[in-house]
Structures are given as structure tokens and as C-alpha cells.
Design an enzyme around this catalytic site. Structure first.
Site, short mmCIF file in Angstrom:
data_model
loop_
_atom_site.label_atom_id
_atom_site.label_comp_id
_atom_site.label_asym_id
_atom_site.label_seq_id
_atom_site.Cartn_x
_atom_site.Cartn_y
_atom_site.Cartn_z
N GLN A 140 0.83 -1.20 0.00
CA GLN A 140 0.00 0.00 0.00
C GLN A 140 0.87 1.26 0.00
OE1 GLN A 140 -3.23 0.73 -0.32
NE2 GLN A 140 -3.76 -1.41 -0.71
N SER A 141 1.76 1.34 -0.97
CA SER A 141 2.71 2.44 -1.04
C SER A 141 2.07 3.71 -1.58
CB SER A 141 3.89 2.04 -1.94
OG SER A 141 4.71 3.15 -2.23
N ASN A 142 2.09 4.78 -0.78
CA ASN A 142 1.67 6.09 -1.26
C ASN A 142 2.64 6.62 -2.30
OD1 ASN A 142 -0.55 6.36 0.61
ND2 ASN A 142 0.94 6.80 2.21
#
Length: 363
Positions: free
Chosen positions: A102-104
Site C-alpha cells: 500500500q505504497s503512497n
């Protein structure tokens, strides 16, 4: 505020004119580096008076880097303005980067590449071991794919830099010109985005006569904090900067930040020296691990949603808020008047964790 036209950057009795002069000098230094405009800057600086009332501490403010605009906003956009410009200048046509599931950073990089007409390949490391469908396909991962970036997974503990180099070699063989952006955009080029943020924040505070005692934010890959450390040093500001760690132990986190801040100062070429004592990280709020929920994070996100109408993310800013709230209750900020929390964005990540908030259904 001392006299008319004079502000106090907490602990420094100096004129607004001097602060503005230092900000201008830093702006001129940053203008030497290539940059593309991707964000809605400056981002707002707003009071959080309902939170202040709820906690009974200093007056809290929020620096709204969730409002940078690119693909729902976030802190990585500032870094990408310098990184993408460097990629363009080098003749690249393809961006490669990596992050956790869930990398921004991955989401904003995919958006920046799309905006610039470049291809983007994303490698996601499984750092949590979660098999939940929402975690693996919703939230930021949904947006990665919506922006047109091919996404592939790597096991936890993989050498992600080596994985990116392998992909780059393959792309070169097919005639592409790849440019690798490190995880979090955290290198001296990317950190310039937060050198600039330090200037922007100090200018905003000076304009409204606000004396900032402390600036608090979530710290992970170290680029945001390293840029802030460097920028505040260039401005000769003694704002108390505190990073709330989301992954590494304190010694390792502070070491990474100091190392990158020193490299960023060298990269700028101004002779600026970084004081090791200016690098502070509290890593007591990581919980069981990176990206893994904590009770404090859940409570903090709910509190801000219900007092200020603001959305924070479970991986970074939510744990940063947990630290801010808990440290306030423990008296860490006693004697301070104004504390700013840097909102690094990431609300898209909430949709990867829909079950952790124990929310009611329809009545």
C-alpha cells in the site's frame, strides 16, 4: 510576536525581514535544480482547534501536504517534482520505483509518470504477509493500476534495489531508457522537495506572525525528515523537529535521516553542516511492524476524522498522529504554544484496511 513587524520563530528573537531574507536565499539555491510543477503549492497551514481542545495541550496546526493534488495528494509529490525533472533531463522515457504493497509513493509516482507521458513500472514488496483482497488490490494498488502502471510483487525481505536494477536492464534490452527512483523518493534529489517545504512553512508562519515551537511528522524512508532537517538548518531555525517512526528502530531511523540530510546538504553545495542533535525520531509507535495496525493508530485516525474532518492513513500519518497524541498526554510538548503536524497524505490507503476500524453498518 514582539514588536510590530517582528515575529518569533520560537527561541529566536529575530526580525521577520531576516527570516524572509533567509527564505529567499534558500529559494534561489533550490532554483538551481531542475524541477517540474506537479503539486498544488503552497499547501494550507490550518489550525486544529477541536483537536487542541480535546487534548488540552498546545495549539495544534496541520500542514496539509495531503492537498498537493496529484492522485489524491501526499508528501511524495514534492519529491517527485525534482526526481521527475531529473529523469526528464537524463532522457528517460520510463520510471521504475518500489515500495510496500500500500505504497503512497508508488501511487504518486505512477500519477506523475502518467502526467509527464512516461511509462512507469512498480515493484511492491510484501512486508506484511497479508492475503486480504482489499489490502492487495484496493486502495493505492487500485490507483497504481488506474494510472496505467504495471504492478508486480516481490517477497518480504527482497533486495528491492537489485530487483529494480534487474528490471531496468531488461527494459534497456527492449530499447527503453529507464530511470530508477528509490523507495519513498528518498535520495538527495528527492529530499530537495522537503528542503523547499521547510522554506514554505517558515514563510507561511512568518506571514501570519506564528511562532512554531515544534513540527511533528511520520518518518519512514527518511527523505521527508532529511529534507526538513536540511531546510530548517539552512534557515537557521530552531523549530523542534520530531519524526515518529513507522518502521525502523530509533538508532537506525535517526542514522538514516542524518546520513541523507548530510548528503542533501552536500548536494546543495552551500557548505551547510548538519547537526546530529537536530535529528530526532521516536519509534515507540511502530507496533508489531511496518504496515501492521495498532490500537493507537486506529484511535488516532478516528479522533481526527471526528474532530477535524481530516483523513489520515494507517501506515504513516496514522501512527504519526498516535505519537503526537500520546506524547501530548505525557507532557512532551508542555511549555510549547504552537505545534504543527505535517499531514503526509495517504488516505487512499484506508481502503486497503477497511476492517480494522470496527465501524457500524446501516441502522
Amino acid at each position: 510576536m514582539d514588536d510590530i513587524g517582528q515575529t518569533v520563530v520560537r527561541g529566536e528573537n529575530r526580525s521577520a525581514a531576516l527570516t524572509q531574507s533567509l527564505c529567499k536565499e534558500l529559494s534561489i539555491e533550490l532554483a538551481r535544480f531542475p524541477r517540474v510543477r506537479l503539486g498544488h503549492l503552497p499547501t494550507p497551514l490550518e489550525p486544529m482547534d477541536r483537536l487542541s481542545e480535546a487534548l488540552g495541550g498546545p495549539r495544534f496546526w496541520v500542514k496539509r501536504d495531503d492537498c498537493t493534488g496529484l492522485s489524491s495528494g501526499g508528501n511524495k509529490t514534492r519529491k517527485l517534482e525534482f526526481l521527475i525533472a531529473d529523469a526528464v533531463q537524463s532522457g528517460a522515457d520510463t520510471i521504475i520505483t518500489q515500495g510496500a504493497t500500500q505504497s503512497n509513493h508508488a501511487r504518486q509516482t505512477a500519477a506523475a509518470a502518467a502526467k509527464m507521458g512516461m511509462a512507469c513500472h512498480i515493484l511492491l514488496e510484501d512486508r506484511t504477509g497479508s492475503n486480504a483482497e482489499n489490502y492487495n488490490l484496493n486502495g493505492n494498488v487500485l490507483l497504481d493500476r488506474l494510472h496505467g502502471a504495471p504492478v508486480s510483487k516481490r517477497p518480504g525481505g527482497a533486495d528491492m534495489n537489485a530487483e529494480m536494477e534487474t528490471l531496468a536492464a531488461s527494459l534497456r534490452q527492449s530499447g527503453k531508457t529507464p530511470y530508477i527512483i528509490p523507495g519513498g523518493g528518498s535520495n538527495p534529489t528527492g529530499a530537495l522537495g522537503y528542503v523547499n517545504c521547510a522554506r514554505e512553512l517558515v514563510e507561511q508562519a512568518t506571514d501570519i506572525g506564528l511562532g512554531i515551537d515544534a513540527l511533528v511528522h511520520a518518518t519512514g524512508s527518511s527523505g521527508t525528515q532529511a529534507g526538513l532537517v536540511t531546510g530548517l538548518a539552512a534557515l537557521q531555525s530552531d523549530i523542534h523537529l520530531l519524526g515518529i517512526g513507522v518502521r525502523a528502530p530509533r538508532d537506525k531511523q535517526e542514522g538514516m535521516v542524518f546520513d541523507l540530510a548530510a548528503k542533501t546538504a552536500d548536494f546543495m553545495g552551500t557548505g551547510l553542516q548538519i547537526d546530529r542533535d537536530s535529528v530526532r525520531a521516536n519509534c515507540d509507535y511502530v507496533g508489531p511492524g511496518y504496515g501492521l495496525p495498532t490500537e493507537g493508530m486506529v484511535k488516532a485516525i478516528k479522533l481526527l476524522a471526528r474532530t477535524e474532518g481530516l483523513l489520515f492513513d494507517p501506515v504513516y500519518s496514522g501512527k504519526g498522529l498516535d505519537g503526537l497524541i500520546d506524547l501530548t498526554r505525557k507532557g512532551y510538548f508542555d511549555g510549547m504554544e504552537n505545534v504543527v503536524f505535517l499531514h503526509t497524505g495517504g488516505s487512499a490507503g484506508l481502503f486497503g484496511y477497511p476492517d480494522i476500524f470496527d465501524l457500524p453498518g446501516y441502522e
